[in-house]
Write a protein that holds these residues in place. Sequence first.
Motif, PDB file in Angstrom:
ATOM      1  N   THR A 227      33.862  47.032  46.404  1.00  0.00           N
ATOM      2  CA  THR A 227      32.795  46.536  47.270  1.00  0.00           C
ATOM      3  C   THR A 227      33.314  45.339  48.056  1.00  0.00           C
ATOM      4  O   THR A 227      34.416  44.847  47.816  1.00  0.00           O
ATOM      5  CB  THR A 227      31.561  46.099  46.455  1.00  0.00           C
ATOM      6  OG1 THR A 227      31.936  45.035  45.561  1.00  0.00           O
ATOM      7  CG2 THR A 227      30.980  47.259  45.660  1.00  0.00           C
TER       8      THR A 227
ATOM      9  N   GLY B 231      28.819  48.297  48.811  1.00  0.00           N
ATOM     10  CA  GLY B 231      29.789  49.381  48.747  1.00  0.00           C
ATOM     11  C   GLY B 231      29.974  50.021  50.109  1.00  0.00           C
ATOM     12  O   GLY B 231      29.098  49.927  50.978  1.00  0.00           O
TER      13      GLY B 231
ATOM     14  N   ASP C 166      29.178  54.973  45.908  1.00  0.00           N
ATOM     15  CA  ASP C 166      29.725  53.677  45.522  1.00  0.00           C
ATOM     16  C   ASP C 166      29.721  53.501  44.006  1.00  0.00           C
ATOM     17  O   ASP C 166      30.655  52.937  43.434  1.00  0.00           O
ATOM     18  CB  ASP C 166      28.921  52.551  46.171  1.00  0.00           C
ATOM     19  CG  ASP C 166      28.910  52.644  47.681  1.00  0.00           C
ATOM     20  OD1 ASP C 166      29.979  52.876  48.272  1.00  0.00           O
ATOM     21  OD2 ASP C 166      27.827  52.478  48.275  1.00  0.00           O
TER      22      ASP C 166
ATOM     23  N   MET D  11      24.521  49.603  46.735  1.00  0.00           N
ATOM     24  CA  MET D  11      25.420  50.701  46.412  1.00  0.00           C
ATOM     25  C   MET D  11      24.659  52.019  46.398  1.00  0.00           C
ATOM     26  O   MET D  11      23.591  52.122  45.782  1.00  0.00           O
ATOM     27  CB  MET D  11      26.088  50.467  45.048  1.00  0.00           C
ATOM     28  CG  MET D  11      26.932  49.197  44.977  1.00  0.00           C
ATOM     29  SD  MET D  11      27.506  48.796  43.296  1.00  0.00           S
ATOM     30  CE  MET D  11      28.714  50.100  43.032  1.00  0.00           C
TER      31      MET D  11
ATOM     32  N   ASN E  91      34.415  50.399  55.630  1.00  0.00           N
ATOM     33  CA  ASN E  91      35.283  50.605  54.478  1.00  0.00           C
ATOM     34  C   ASN E  91      35.865  49.286  53.990  1.00  0.00           C
ATOM     35  O   ASN E  91      36.174  48.402  54.771  1.00  0.00           O
ATOM     36  CB  ASN E  91      36.441  51.548  54.830  1.00  0.00           C
ATOM     37  CG  ASN E  91      35.946  52.940  55.154  1.00  0.00           C
ATOM     38  OD1 ASN E  91      35.030  53.438  54.508  1.00  0.00           O
ATOM     39  ND2 ASN E  91      36.528  53.558  56.157  1.00  0.00           N
TER      40      ASN E  91
ATOM     41  N   THR F  10      23.753  43.946  44.248  1.00  0.00           N
ATOM     42  CA  THR F  10      24.598  45.018  44.770  1.00  0.00           C
ATOM     43  C   THR F  10      23.819  45.974  45.658  1.00  0.00           C
ATOM     44  O   THR F  10      22.703  46.382  45.321  1.00  0.00           O
ATOM     45  CB  THR F  10      25.218  45.822  43.616  1.00  0.00           C
ATOM     46  OG1 THR F  10      24.173  46.319  42.765  1.00  0.00           O
ATOM     47  CG2 THR F  10      26.160  44.956  42.795  1.00  0.00           C
TER      48      THR F  10
END
Length: 208
Positions: free
Chosen positions: A149, A167, A19, A15, A198, A13
């Motif tokens: 995500t 994210g 996030d 993030m 986004n 991940t």
Amino acid sequence: MFEPGSRSKQVSTFMLPEDEAAFDEALGPAIADLGQWETHDQLARSITLHDSLPVAMRHNGTQAFLRLLDGDGGTVGPLIQYLHTSVVTTDEAVLATTDGRHRATAERPEAMSPGRLAFKWFPEDEADCVRRDFVLLAGMAWKALQAVTSPHIETVAGKPLRRYRVGPAAKAWALGRPGFQLHDYALRLRIRPGMPPNVRGASGHRSR
């Protein structure tokens, strides 16, 4: 019926704290009576329970664990590890939300390396109720992560990599640095070109 042996799952991940907060907001209501985040103090050999992932990360700074709640207000069963994304930067806003742990220098340029959401467990070692509820907890955690995500990560050669999630805050931060590469040890990665920062459109539907 579970066959003997371990079961595991892992996703890398990217993030930022925003996030993490979105992940916790998506997951929290679903697991209110099922699981809770905790951090471990290895020196004191103690466990601290937290009401949310952001609170847990402010307490530990590096990782937190999601576990099932037991009937006595504690936790039980296998661990789901959340390990934070490592960011090296001069961005004061990011440093402020990550305790300024990794400040970029001339010798150490800006970089972002993934954390992870992962677990490994042995179902035959757990009670029936734990086996049943852990499957639910893990499913909810991965569903919430996917909701906030996107899989818009690829190698610098353009090969999509589905085992990574990014994210929107981390994506926007990386895209705001032209030519910036993400790092996973020797592997060099990037946000897939043309992907917006986004994961939700104006209609509220997620892009995939």
